[in-house]
Design a protein around this motif. Structure first.
Motif, PDB file in Angstrom:
ATOM      1  N   TRP A  79       0.831  -1.200   0.000  1.00 14.93           N
ATOM      2  CA  TRP A  79       0.000   0.000   0.000  1.00 14.93           C
ATOM      3  C   TRP A  79       0.866   1.252   0.000  1.00 14.93           C
ATOM      4  O   TRP A  79       1.838   1.355   0.724  1.00 14.93           O
ATOM      5  N   ARG A  80       0.477   2.214  -0.812  1.00 19.11           N
ATOM      6  CA  ARG A  80       1.228   3.455  -0.901  1.00 19.11           C
ATOM      7  C   ARG A  80       0.411   4.588  -0.292  1.00 19.11           C
ATOM      8  O   ARG A  80      -0.570   5.036  -0.888  1.00 19.11           O
ATOM      9  N   PRO A  81       0.771   5.071   0.903  1.00 18.13           N
ATOM     10  CA  PRO A  81      -0.018   6.114   1.560  1.00 18.13           C
ATOM     11  C   PRO A  81      -0.129   7.395   0.754  1.00 18.13           C
ATOM     12  O   PRO A  81      -1.064   8.163   0.926  1.00 18.13           O
ATOM     13  N   ASN A  82       0.840   7.666  -0.149  1.00 13.91           N
ATOM     14  CA  ASN A  82       0.805   8.934  -0.874  1.00 13.91           C
ATOM     15  C   ASN A  82      -0.319   8.995  -1.905  1.00 13.91           C
ATOM     16  O   ASN A  82      -0.500  10.007  -2.559  1.00 13.91           O
ATOM     17  N   THR A  83      -1.068   7.887  -2.087  1.00 16.55           N
ATOM     18  CA  THR A  83      -2.196   7.950  -3.007  1.00 16.55           C
ATOM     19  C   THR A  83      -3.352   8.757  -2.430  1.00 16.55           C
ATOM     20  O   THR A  83      -4.244   9.157  -3.170  1.00 16.55           O
ATOM     21  N   GLY A  84      -3.357   8.978  -1.134  1.00 21.07           N
ATOM     22  CA  GLY A  84      -4.381   9.815  -0.531  1.00 21.07           C
ATOM     23  C   GLY A  84      -5.787   9.316  -0.713  1.00 21.07           C
ATOM     24  O   GLY A  84      -6.608  10.008  -1.303  1.00 21.07           O
ATOM     25  N   PRO A  85      -6.137   8.098  -0.261  1.00 26.72           N
ATOM     26  CA  PRO A  85      -7.494   7.575  -0.475  1.00 26.72           C
ATOM     27  C   PRO A  85      -8.530   8.419   0.240  1.00 26.72           C
ATOM     28  O   PRO A  85      -8.292   8.959   1.319  1.00 26.72           O
ATOM     29  N   ILE A  86      -9.702   8.536  -0.394  1.00 26.78           N
ATOM     30  CA  ILE A  86     -10.766   9.358   0.192  1.00 26.78           C
ATOM     31  C   ILE A  86     -12.028   8.546   0.466  1.00 26.78           C
ATOM     32  O   ILE A  86     -12.936   9.036   1.126  1.00 26.78           O
ATOM     33  N   LEU A  87     -12.096   7.306  -0.016  1.00 29.27           N
ATOM     34  CA  LEU A  87     -13.334   6.547   0.098  1.00 29.27           C
ATOM     35  C   LEU A  87     -13.771   6.382   1.544  1.00 29.27           C
ATOM     36  O   LEU A  87     -14.964   6.477   1.851  1.00 29.27           O
ATOM     37  N   HIS A  88     -12.826   6.110   2.433  1.00 27.31           N
ATOM     38  CA  HIS A  88     -13.208   5.840   3.822  1.00 27.31           C
ATOM     39  C   HIS A  88     -13.797   7.073   4.496  1.00 27.31           C
ATOM     40  O   HIS A  88     -14.555   6.962   5.467  1.00 27.31           O
ATOM     41  N   PRO A 116      -6.633  -1.052   3.841  1.00 32.52           N
ATOM     42  CA  PRO A 116      -7.113  -2.274   4.506  1.00 32.52           C
ATOM     43  C   PRO A 116      -7.420  -2.088   5.980  1.00 32.52           C
ATOM     44  O   PRO A 116      -8.382  -2.659   6.495  1.00 32.52           O
ATOM     45  N   HIS A 117      -6.607  -1.271   6.669  1.00 32.53           N
ATOM     46  CA  HIS A 117      -6.837  -1.071   8.101  1.00 32.53           C
ATOM     47  C   HIS A 117      -8.066  -0.208   8.386  1.00 32.53           C
ATOM     48  O   HIS A 117      -8.550  -0.169   9.518  1.00 32.53           O
ATOM     49  N   MET A 118      -8.571   0.484   7.348  1.00 32.90           N
ATOM     50  CA  MET A 118      -9.743   1.330   7.530  1.00 32.90           C
ATOM     51  C   MET A 118     -11.041   0.602   7.190  1.00 32.90           C
ATOM     52  O   MET A 118     -12.123   1.130   7.438  1.00 32.90           O
ATOM     53  N   LEU A 119     -10.936  -0.594   6.640  1.00 36.00           N
ATOM     54  CA  LEU A 119     -12.140  -1.280   6.177  1.00 36.00           C
ATOM     55  C   LEU A 119     -13.164  -1.545   7.284  1.00 36.00           C
ATOM     56  O   LEU A 119     -14.364  -1.374   7.059  1.00 36.00           O
ATOM     57  N   PRO A 120     -12.773  -1.972   8.484  1.00 34.51           N
ATOM     58  CA  PRO A 120     -13.813  -2.170   9.528  1.00 34.51           C
ATOM     59  C   PRO A 120     -14.591  -0.893   9.835  1.00 34.51           C
ATOM     60  O   PRO A 120     -15.819  -0.910   9.934  1.00 34.51           O
TER      61      PRO A 120
END
Length: 460
Positions: free
Chosen positions: A129-138, A162-166
């Motif tokens: 996983w690359r944190p610099n992608t800046g996901p916004i879905l969660h 993955p750690h944000m899925l719950p």
């Protein structure tokens, strides 16, 4: 027509943002303009005409229509907020700021019925996983879950850490009124996390699931177990769509998911099932999973569709348990040349294997798709006639005369043709005419009833 006064700060903020990024959709402000149409010819036009005109406008023009006058403002705003798309970090931040600052924006968000939330910056699974992608879905359901209190359709596509899925699944439960879900989340660690996401919507009736959701799950036996982490839910799906796009999916993962669908009685009220598969080593597994769903749906299913035009497999679903079907559709595969009779024999066997499992006396519509690829420069029209002479059509014709097909009203045959070489011995028009004659002979019992429509189209 009078010009509206642009004195609303949030509208000005959005106009600046929209001119800076033209591919983003506009977000209007918190108050309507204070002007009205002049009492000219427009005064004699019913408001319903204006409303109908606004409904047909392109989405980027809704913001301008909302600024015209007070009469246009409600309809333009309704159309603009009816569907909301959040696909960039800037878009997400802007809408969140406007919703926090202006109560009217929050009131319009309550009228939103469809939400597209996407983060197309997919991570590299091999590199991690690359944190610099800046996901916004969660973050989207956390911010807008309660504001969009009338949301009915939700489209989720992209990457969630993955750690944000719950927490993501828990936040999704705020969309309490969602009935339709399209899921293409590419970062779950286990099958259970997929199930928890789906179970977040107690009123869910429509599910569209893409195989990308399973592809990224690591190969580990522990990831396919559900055990006590398997969520219990009262969902009763009416429509289900499963799409593979040729991805190689682990059989244990898809099997675990389908097993949950069957055990939870989620498919006992299923009315419409669509499966989309392509040639891959996963095809036998997909057919087996489809048969399990069909068996669970039983007589509740009225429509079944296989979108598998390009596959050359003879494996198809078994419809013997679905005694209330009214419409079925499937692909018959492809043939690369008219000469080899054995390929046409396989096509006849293919059609026979599908129709022989039909047990519904309510069937009214059948759609079929067939791909014919012309690759032989020496193709001759007489090749089609030799094919018909050598084919044994008695078996498939006997099946077409069964009582299960007596109520048929429409049989639609789509033939997609194309060639990659220049034909020297026969024109394409002749090929198309011979294809029509061949399929009329193949479907003769139904052609005699005048219920067959054959459509030829170019694919390349």
């Amino acid at each position: 027509m009078a010009t509206a006064v642009s004195n609303v700060p949030s509208l000005e903020l959005e106009k600046v943002a929209y001119t800076q990024d033209q591919d983003q959709e506009p977000v209007p402000g918190d108050a309507p303009p204070q002007t009205s149409l002049q009492p000219t010819v427009f005064a004699r036009i019913p408001q319903e005409i204006f409303d109908e005109t606004i409904d047909w406008m392109a989405r980027p023009t809704f913001l301008g229509a909302a600024l015209v006058c007070t009469a246009w403002y409600p309809r333009a705003m309704h159309n603009l907020y009816f569907t909301v798309r959040i696909s960039t970090h800037a878009r997400f931040v802007l809408l969140a700021k406007l919703a926090h600052a202006y109560p009217r924006v929050r009131s319009w968000l309550a009228t939103t019925r469809t939400l597209f939330m996407a983060d197309m910056k997919f991570p590299d699974y091999k590199m991690g996983w690359r944190p610099n992608t800046g996901p916004i879905l969660h973050a989207v359901p956390l911010v807008f879950g309660r504001m969009m209190s009338g949301l009915q359709s939700l489209d989720i596509e992209g990457a969630v850490h993955p750690h944000m899925l719950p927490k993501f699944a828990l936040a999704l439960s705020q969309f309490k009124t969602v009935k339709s879900l399209r899921l293409r989340v590419t970062t779950p660690n286990t099958v259970s996390q997929i199930l928890w996401i789906i179970s977040s919507f107690p009123q869910l009736t429509d599910l569209d699931l893409h195989s990308d959701t399973f592809v990224a799950i690591p190969e580990s036996s522990g990831n396919t177990r559900l055990s006590h982490f398997e969520p219990r839910c009262d969902i009763r799906l009416r429509r289900l769509r499963i799409q593979t796009d040729g991805f190689e999916v682990q059989p244990s993962l898809t099997g675990a998911f389908v097993g949950w669908l069957v055990r939870s009685d989620i498919c006992t009220s299923l009315d419409d099932l669509t499966v989309c598969w392509e040639n891959s080593t996963s095809l036998p597994m997909m057919v087996g999973c489809t048969n399990r769903i069909l068996r669970a749906a039983g007589p509740s299913l009225t429509r079944y569709l296989e979108e598998a035009v390009d596959t050359d497999s003879e494996q198809h679903a078994n419809l013997v348990h679905n005694t209330s079907l009214r419409s079925i559709g499937f692909g018959l595969g492809l043939i690369e040349d008219a000469k080899p009779t054995h390929r046409w024999s396989r096509l006849v066997d293919n059609l026979t294997s599908i129709l022989s499992t039909v047990r519904s006396c309510q069937l009214e519509h059948i759609s079929m798709a067939f791909l014919f690829k012309i690759t032989d420069d020496g193709l001759r029209v007489d090749g089609f006639r030799k094919v018909l002479e050598n084919l044994n059509l008695m078996g498939v014709h006997d099946i077409m005369r069964r009582s299960y097909f007596e109520r048929l009203k429409d049989v639609e045959m789509t033939i997609m043709t194309g060639h990659r070489s220049r034909l020297h011995y026969v024109s394409e028009a002749d090929v198309r005419q011979e294809l029509l004659a061949t399929f009329r002979a193949l479907l003769k019992p139904w052609c005699d009833r005048n219920i067959v429509r054959i459509d030829l189209s170019r694919r390349w």
